[in-house]
Motif scaffolding. Structure first.
Motif, PDB file in Angstrom:
ATOM      1  N   TYR A 103       0.827  -1.206   0.000  1.00  0.00           N
ATOM      2  CA  TYR A 103       0.000   0.000   0.000  1.00  0.00           C
ATOM      3  C   TYR A 103       0.866   1.264   0.000  1.00  0.00           C
ATOM      4  O   TYR A 103       0.602   2.229  -0.721  1.00  0.00           O
ATOM      5  CB  TYR A 103      -0.933   0.000   1.202  1.00  0.00           C
ATOM      6  CG  TYR A 103      -1.786   1.235   1.316  1.00  0.00           C
ATOM      7  CD1 TYR A 103      -2.890   1.391   0.498  1.00  0.00           C
ATOM      8  CD2 TYR A 103      -1.467   2.241   2.227  1.00  0.00           C
ATOM      9  CE1 TYR A 103      -3.670   2.533   0.589  1.00  0.00           C
ATOM     10  CE2 TYR A 103      -2.238   3.361   2.332  1.00  0.00           C
ATOM     11  CZ  TYR A 103      -3.354   3.516   1.501  1.00  0.00           C
ATOM     12  OH  TYR A 103      -4.113   4.644   1.590  1.00  0.00           O
ATOM     13  N   ALA A 104       1.932   1.257   0.803  1.00  0.00           N
ATOM     14  CA  ALA A 104       2.836   2.419   0.872  1.00  0.00           C
ATOM     15  C   ALA A 104       3.541   2.633  -0.466  1.00  0.00           C
ATOM     16  O   ALA A 104       3.718   3.759  -0.921  1.00  0.00           O
ATOM     17  CB  ALA A 104       3.837   2.231   1.992  1.00  0.00           C
ATOM     18  N   ALA A 105       3.932   1.529  -1.122  1.00  0.00           N
ATOM     19  CA  ALA A 105       4.615   1.647  -2.402  1.00  0.00           C
ATOM     20  C   ALA A 105       3.672   2.209  -3.461  1.00  0.00           C
ATOM     21  O   ALA A 105       4.054   3.081  -4.264  1.00  0.00           O
ATOM     22  CB  ALA A 105       5.146   0.295  -2.835  1.00  0.00           C
ATOM     23  N   ILE A 106       2.438   1.747  -3.466  1.00  0.00           N
ATOM     24  CA  ILE A 106       1.464   2.255  -4.447  1.00  0.00           C
ATOM     25  C   ILE A 106       1.137   3.706  -4.165  1.00  0.00           C
ATOM     26  O   ILE A 106       1.028   4.525  -5.081  1.00  0.00           O
ATOM     27  CB  ILE A 106       0.187   1.367  -4.437  1.00  0.00           C
ATOM     28  CG1 ILE A 106       0.529  -0.017  -4.983  1.00  0.00           C
ATOM     29  CG2 ILE A 106      -0.928   2.016  -5.231  1.00  0.00           C
ATOM     30  CD1 ILE A 106      -0.583  -1.030  -4.839  1.00  0.00           C
ATOM     31  N   SER A 107       1.016   4.046  -2.897  1.00  0.00           N
ATOM     32  CA  SER A 107       0.724   5.441  -2.533  1.00  0.00           C
ATOM     33  C   SER A 107       1.862   6.360  -2.929  1.00  0.00           C
ATOM     34  O   SER A 107       1.643   7.512  -3.320  1.00  0.00           O
ATOM     35  CB  SER A 107       0.482   5.559  -1.035  1.00  0.00           C
ATOM     36  OG  SER A 107      -0.682   4.837  -0.686  1.00  0.00           O
ATOM     37  N   ALA A 108       3.091   5.899  -2.823  1.00  0.00           N
ATOM     38  CA  ALA A 108       4.240   6.723  -3.169  1.00  0.00           C
ATOM     39  C   ALA A 108       4.305   6.977  -4.681  1.00  0.00           C
ATOM     40  O   ALA A 108       4.782   8.021  -5.113  1.00  0.00           O
ATOM     41  CB  ALA A 108       5.516   6.061  -2.703  1.00  0.00           C
ATOM     42  N   ILE A 109       3.840   6.029  -5.454  1.00  0.00           N
ATOM     43  CA  ILE A 109       3.868   6.176  -6.918  1.00  0.00           C
ATOM     44  C   ILE A 109       2.848   7.222  -7.358  1.00  0.00           C
ATOM     45  O   ILE A 109       3.124   8.060  -8.212  1.00  0.00           O
ATOM     46  CB  ILE A 109       3.599   4.832  -7.616  1.00  0.00           C
ATOM     47  CG1 ILE A 109       4.779   3.890  -7.367  1.00  0.00           C
ATOM     48  CG2 ILE A 109       3.375   5.011  -9.096  1.00  0.00           C
ATOM     49  CD1 ILE A 109       4.540   2.484  -7.856  1.00  0.00           C
TER      50      ILE A 109
END
Length: 75
Positions: A68-74
């Motif tokens: 979730y954090a990786a997708i949010s950062a993108i």
């Protein structure tokens, strides 16, 4: 070249059947002295099952938050 040397060494090693039989007899005699104990599989306790479940649940939660954090950062 090394394989040929290893094969030659293995072929030259003399092993008599009496020596092999004597070693086999000695191994069997030693095993007969101390037989391996039979191990009975114990059932997992309720506490152990609960701990395993919670550990797997936490791993899934941690992986999910990392994704979730990786997708949010993108975005």
């Amino acid at each position: 070249m090394l394989k040929k040397k290893k094969k030659q060494v293995a072929e030259k090693a003399p092993v008599s059947p009496t020596v092999v039989q004597a070693l086999e007899d000695e191994v069997n005699r030693q095993l007969a002295k101390k037989p391996l104990p039979k191990v009975e599989k114990k059932k997992k306790t309720r506490y152990q099952r609960w701990t395993l479940f919670m550990a797997l649940f936490m791993v899934i939660v941690f992986v999910g938050t990392a994704i979730y954090a990786a997708i949010s950062a993108i975005f």
